[in-house]
Design a protein around this motif. Structure first.
Motif, PDB file in Angstrom:
ATOM      1  N   GLU A  75      58.529 -29.547  93.084  1.00 41.57           N
ATOM      2  CA  GLU A  75      57.609 -29.079  92.055  1.00 41.57           C
ATOM      3  C   GLU A  75      58.318 -28.756  90.750  1.00 41.57           C
ATOM      4  O   GLU A  75      57.666 -28.385  89.768  1.00 41.57           O
ATOM      5  N   GLU A  76      59.628 -28.911  90.722  1.00 40.99           N
ATOM      6  CA  GLU A  76      60.398 -28.506  89.544  1.00 40.99           C
ATOM      7  C   GLU A  76      60.449 -29.600  88.469  1.00 40.99           C
ATOM      8  O   GLU A  76      60.373 -29.317  87.290  1.00 40.99           O
ATOM      9  N   ASN A  77      60.613 -30.848  88.862  1.00 33.73           N
ATOM     10  CA  ASN A  77      60.760 -31.921  87.879  1.00 33.73           C
ATOM     11  C   ASN A  77      60.317 -33.256  88.479  1.00 33.73           C
ATOM     12  O   ASN A  77      60.049 -33.365  89.669  1.00 33.73           O
ATOM     13  N   TRP A  78      60.267 -34.271  87.599  1.00 35.60           N
ATOM     14  CA  TRP A  78      59.740 -35.582  88.015  1.00 35.60           C
ATOM     15  C   TRP A  78      60.581 -36.212  89.102  1.00 35.60           C
ATOM     16  O   TRP A  78      60.047 -36.718  90.096  1.00 35.60           O
ATOM     17  N   ILE A  79      61.912 -36.237  88.934  1.00 39.13           N
ATOM     18  CA  ILE A  79      62.754 -36.959  89.892  1.00 39.13           C
ATOM     19  C   ILE A  79      62.709 -36.308  91.272  1.00 39.13           C
ATOM     20  O   ILE A  79      62.674 -37.002  92.294  1.00 39.13           O
ATOM     21  N   SER A  80      62.682 -34.993  91.337  1.00 36.14           N
ATOM     22  CA  SER A  80      62.588 -34.319  92.633  1.00 36.14           C
ATOM     23  C   SER A  80      61.268 -34.653  93.320  1.00 36.14           C
ATOM     24  O   SER A  80      61.224 -34.910  94.532  1.00 36.14           O
ATOM     25  N   ASN A  81      60.201 -34.677  92.542  1.00 35.55           N
ATOM     26  CA  ASN A  81      58.895 -35.012  93.095  1.00 35.55           C
ATOM     27  C   ASN A  81      58.861 -36.453  93.587  1.00 35.55           C
ATOM     28  O   ASN A  81      58.319 -36.755  94.664  1.00 35.55           O
ATOM     29  N   ARG A  82      59.476 -37.358  92.816  1.00 32.93           N
ATOM     30  CA  ARG A  82      59.521 -38.768  93.221  1.00 32.93           C
ATOM     31  C   ARG A  82      60.325 -38.934  94.515  1.00 32.93           C
ATOM     32  O   ARG A  82      59.902 -39.639  95.441  1.00 32.93           O
ATOM     33  N   LEU A  83      61.477 -38.288  94.598  1.00 31.47           N
ATOM     34  CA  LEU A  83      62.309 -38.375  95.812  1.00 31.47           C
ATOM     35  C   LEU A  83      61.584 -37.797  97.014  1.00 31.47           C
ATOM     36  O   LEU A  83      61.646 -38.346  98.119  1.00 31.47           O
ATOM     37  N   PHE A  84      60.892 -36.681  96.810  1.00 29.46           N
ATOM     38  CA  PHE A  84      60.149 -36.042  97.898  1.00 29.46           C
ATOM     39  C   PHE A  84      59.078 -36.985  98.446  1.00 29.46           C
ATOM     40  O   PHE A  84      58.936 -37.150  99.662  1.00 29.46           O
ATOM     41  N   ASN A  85      58.339 -37.632  97.553  1.00 31.71           N
ATOM     42  CA  ASN A  85      57.269 -38.537  97.978  1.00 31.71           C
ATOM     43  C   ASN A  85      57.814 -39.795  98.644  1.00 31.71           C
ATOM     44  O   ASN A  85      57.238 -40.294  99.623  1.00 31.71           O
ATOM     45  N   LEU A  86      58.926 -40.313  98.135  1.00 31.58           N
ATOM     46  CA  LEU A  86      59.538 -41.486  98.751  1.00 31.58           C
ATOM     47  C   LEU A  86      60.071 -41.146 100.146  1.00 31.58           C
ATOM     48  O   LEU A  86      59.997 -41.965 101.071  1.00 31.58           O
ATOM     49  N   ASN A  87      60.591 -39.935 100.285  1.00 30.26           N
ATOM     50  CA  ASN A  87      61.073 -39.488 101.590  1.00 30.26           C
ATOM     51  C   ASN A  87      59.911 -39.398 102.590  1.00 30.26           C
ATOM     52  O   ASN A  87      60.042 -39.774 103.760  1.00 30.26           O
ATOM     53  N   LYS A  88      58.755 -38.941 102.120  1.00 30.85           N
ATOM     54  CA  LYS A  88      57.575 -38.873 102.974  1.00 30.85           C
ATOM     55  C   LYS A  88      57.106 -40.261 103.392  1.00 30.85           C
ATOM     56  O   LYS A  88      56.533 -40.440 104.463  1.00 30.85           O
TER      57      LYS A  88
END
Length: 614
Positions: free
Chosen positions: A288-301
Motif C-alpha cells: 500500500e506504500e507505492n506503485w512497485i510494491s503493489n505491482r510486486l504484491f499482485n504479481l506474487n498473488k
C-alpha cells in the motif's frame, strides 16, 4: 530415430559441453542420417512441422553476442503450438483464417523466431511465397542480413537448398530449369501503400506494425494478395492508441495473442544473499506504500516466484515508469504506456470501464416550422418540439433536465465533410449531459441543436464557425435566444457596435480550450459519460510538431466540441433564479431585492422577461 529425440540429444549435449565444435559434429551426423534412406521419417516430419528444422540445424546470435544453437524459448514454443493447432482446425474446416495479431514486450524473440520459421518453410515446402514488411529500413536490413541470410549461411550442405540469388533482399530457391522448390522470401520496408499488391503470398510477417505509416491502407492492399490458407502474423510492441489498437479492439478475423514478460523463462534473477532476499520480501509487503510494491504484491498473488519478481524489480529500478511499456503485464497496459497521448490514458481507461455498460437514452427531435412575425424567417415552433426515442438516433442523453440549471452546448461542425457534426452539452459542473453526432446535413444539425438547447433551459450554444457559418446563421434566423458571442466590435459602415456570433477555433483559443479539457480528464474524468468521446481521446496525441491533434485517419469531433463547450461556459450565467410567482407565499419588491434581485431585474420580470443572475 525421429526429430524430437535428436533435438533432445542436441539440447543435452549443448547444456553439458557448450561446445560449438561438438554441436557441429552432431549436426553433421544428423544431416547424413536425414538425407539417407533411413531418414525418411525425419524428412516427413520437417515437411509437416518446419519448426523442427530450426532446433535440428539453426544457429542464432544471442543477447550476449554468442553463437548458439537455436532452441525455442517458452513464448516461441507457445506461438508455434498455437499455429500448428489452428492449421489442423483449418484443414478440418473448423477455422476459416490463420491470421494473428501478436502483441509483445521487448526482446522476447518473436521476430527472430518468425523469421527462422519462415525460412524453414521456404526450404522444406514447394511453392512457398513469403513476404516480410518491417517498419523502417534499419529493421528491414537487420531481418534480412542478421537473421534470414545468417540462418541460411550457417546451415550444413545437404540441408541448405540451391539458392538462385539473394539480392534485392530476396531469397529465391527457384532453379533456372523451373524445377526445385520454386519458393521465395522477400523482405521489404512498409513505406509504400502498394507494397505486395502484385504478389501471391502464402506467408506474411508484418514486423512492428504499430509503427507503420498508413498501416490500414497497406494491409487493405495486401489482403488481395493473400492465399486463402495464408499464415498472416502482425507482430509489434504497442505504440499508443493507433490503427493497430483499433484492430486489436475490433471484431475481425485476427486471433489476438499477448505474451506476458514472465512467460520468458530467462527473466529471473538470483538473490545476492539471504539478507537481500529478506529485504525484498519486506518491499513486497509494503503493497500500500507505492506503485512497485503493489505491482510486486499482485504479481506474487498471480503465482510468480521471488526470482521473477526480483528480476522485474531490478528492471524497474533501471527503467522507472517505462517498464510498463517495455515489459507490460497486460495488453491494456501495453497500449496505455506507449504513444504520446494528450490526455491521461489511464484515467480514460478507468472511466471507459464504467461508461461501457451504461446505455444512454437515444433518439432525435421532431418539430414543426412556422414564420417569425418579426423577420418573416422560418422558425421552429417551440410547442411542437418532441423528443422521439430511437436506438439508432443521433442524440444521446445522459442526464435529465434540472429545472434551474444553466447549460452550455458546444458544437463542432463537419468542415470539409470528412468528419461529423457534433454537439456536446454540459451543465454548470461541467458534467457531460447529452451529445449530438451526425454526418453532414448541417441544416438538420442546426435544428437539432436548437431543440436540444431549448429543452435544456435555453442553453448557451457555441457553434464553431471555422469552416462554415451556416449553423450559426441558421440558429440566428430561427431566433434562438442564447448564441455565443465571440466579439463585439464597431460595424465598418454604421460605426455602431455589433455582435459577432459563433465560436472561432484559432491559435489563441485552441490551446486554452484543450487545456481546460485536459484538466477535466485529469481531475474529474467522471464528468465524461460518452463512450465515443472517451475513445476519440485515446487517439488524440501530441504530434511530432508538438501539436495536439487526432492521429491521421481518426476523428476528433467529440473532443473539439467538448473543448468548445468548456471554453464557452465562461459566457453562461452561473444560476437561473426561480420566477417570483413560483415561490411560496407573497413577496413584495423589497423582499425580492432581499433575495438578490435588483430593481432592473424585477422591472424586466414585470414586463414578462425571465429572471437570471448575471
Amino acid at each position: 530415430m525421429n526429430c524430437k529425440r535428436v533435438i533432445e540429444k542436441r539440447k543435452q549435449l549443448w547444456h553439458t559441453t557448450g561446445s560449438l565444435e561438438q554441436d557441429k559434429e552432431l549436426r553433421e551426423a544428423t544431416r547424413a542420417y536425414m538425407i539417407s534412406d533411413k531418414g525418411q521419417l525425419m524428412r516427413e516430419e520437417v515437411k509437416t512441422n518446419p519448426e523442427l528444422l530450426i532446433e535440428l540445424f539453426f544457429y542464432i546470435v544471442d543477447k550476449e553476442q554468442n553463437t548458439t544453437p537455436f532452441f525455442l524459448n517458452e513464448v516461441q514454443r507457445e506461438l508455434i503450438d498455437r499455429i500448428n493447432k489452428d492449421i489442423k482446425l483449418y484443414n478440418q474446416g473448423k477455422k476459416l483464417h490463420l491470421k494473428y495479431l501478436l502483441l509483445k514486450g521487448r526482446q522476447q524473440g518473436f521476430t527472430s523466431f518468425v523469421s527462422a520459421y519462415q525460412l524453414a518453410r521456404a526450404i522444406t515446402q514447394k511453392n512457398f511465397q513469403g513476404y516480410t514488411l518491417a517498419d523502417n529500413a534499419d529493421n528491414t536490413e537487420a531481418i534480412f542480413s542478421d537473421k534470414a541470410k545468417y540462418y541460411l549461411e550457417q546451415l550444413p550442405d545437404g540441408i541448405k537448398p540451391t539458392l538462385r540469388y539473394s539480392n534485392r533482399k530476396e531469397l529465391d530457391f527457384t532453379k533456372e530449369n523451373g524445377k526445385g522448390l520454386n519458393s521465395k522470401w522477400r523482405v521489404a520496408t512498409a513505406g509504400n501503400i502498394d507494397a505486395g499488391r502484385s504478389k501471391t503470398i502464402n506467408f506474411f510477417h508484418g514486423s512492428e506494425v504499430a509503427f507503420w505509416k498508413d498501416s490500414k491502407q497497406i494491409l487493405i492492399g495486401l489482403a488481395e494478395a493473400f492465399t486463402k490458407n495464408a499464415i498472416v502474423i502482425l507482430e509489434t510492441t504497442a505504440n499508443g492508441f493507433n490503427e493497430y489498437k483499433n484492430m486489436w479492439d475490433s471484431d475481425n478475423n485476427y486471433t489476438k495473442l499477448f505474451f506476458e514478460w514472465w512467460k520468458t523463462n530467462e527473466y529471473r534473477l538470483n538473490f545476492e544473499s539471504e539478507a537481500s532476499k529478506d529485504n525484498f520480501i519486506d518491499i513486497i509487503r509494503e503493497s500500500e506504500e507505492n506503485w512497485i510494491s503493489n505491482r510486486l504484491f499482485n504479481l506474487n498473488k498471480q503465482g510468480l516466484d521471488l526470482d521473477q519478481l526480483y528480476w522485474y524489480y531490478n528492471k524497474w529500478k533501471d527503467k522507472g515508469d517505462s517498464i510498463k511499456q517495455e515489459y507490460p503485464c497486460s495488453a491494456e497496459e501495453a497500449f496505455l504506456a506507449t504513444g504520446r497521448n494528450y490526455f491521461d490514458t489511464e484515467k480514460l481507461m478507468e472511466r471507459l470501464k464504467v461508461v461501457k455498460p451504461y446505455k444512454a437514452l437515444r433518439g432525435y427531435f421532431i418539430y414543426e416550422y412556422g414564420t417569425s412575425q418579426w423577420s418573416n424567417e422560418k422558425i421552429i415552433l417551440e410547442d411542437s418540439i418532441r423528443f422521439i426515442e430511437d436506438d439508432e438516433g443521433y442524440i444521446s442523453i445522459y442526464e435529465e433536465v434540472e429545472k434551474l440549471m444553466p447549460y452550455t452546448l458546444g458544437a463542432d461542425t463537419a468542415g470539409d465533410g470528412s468528419d461529423y457534426n457534433v454537439g456536446q452539452l454540459i451543465d454548470t459542473s461541467q458534467r457531460q449531459v447529452a451529445t449530438i453526432r451526425l454526418a453532414k446535413d448541417e441544416d438538420l444539425f442546426a435544428d437539432q441543436l436548437y431543440c436540444l438547447g431549448m429543452m435544456y433551459n435555453e442553453a448557451l450554444i457555441a457553434p464553431e464557425n471555422n469552416f462554415s457559418t451556416y449553423v450559426t446563421n441558421t440558429l440566428k434566423n430561427r431566433e434562438y435566444p442564447r448564441i455565443y458571442v465571440r466579439e463585439n466590435r464597431p460595424d465598418a459602415i454604421s460605426k455602431q457596435t455589433v455582435k459577432l456570433y459563433g465560436f472561432n477555433t484559432n491559435k489563441a483559443t485552441r490551446p486554452a480550450m484543450l487545456a481546460k479539457l485536459r484538466e477535466l480528464v485529469r481531475d474529474r474524468v467522471e464528468c465524461i459519460n460518452d463512450e465515443t468521446t472517451l475513445q476519440e481521446m485515446f487517439t488524440f496525441i501530441v504530434s511530432e510538431q508538438s501539436k495536439p491533434e487526432a492521429i491521421e485517419g481518426e476523428h476528433d469531433d467529440t473532443v473539439m466540441a467538448l473543448a468548445i463547450a468548456l471554453y464557452a461556459q465562461d459566457q453562461q450565467i452561473d444560476e437561473i433564479k426561480p420566477d417570483p410567482d413560483k415561490l411560496e407565499g407573497y413577496y413584495t419588491d423589497a423582499e425580492l431585492e432581499d433575495l438578490g434581485y435588483n430593481k432592473w431585474e424585477i422591472q424586466r420580470y414585470k414586463e414578462g422577461e425571465p429572471l437570471y443572475r448575471r
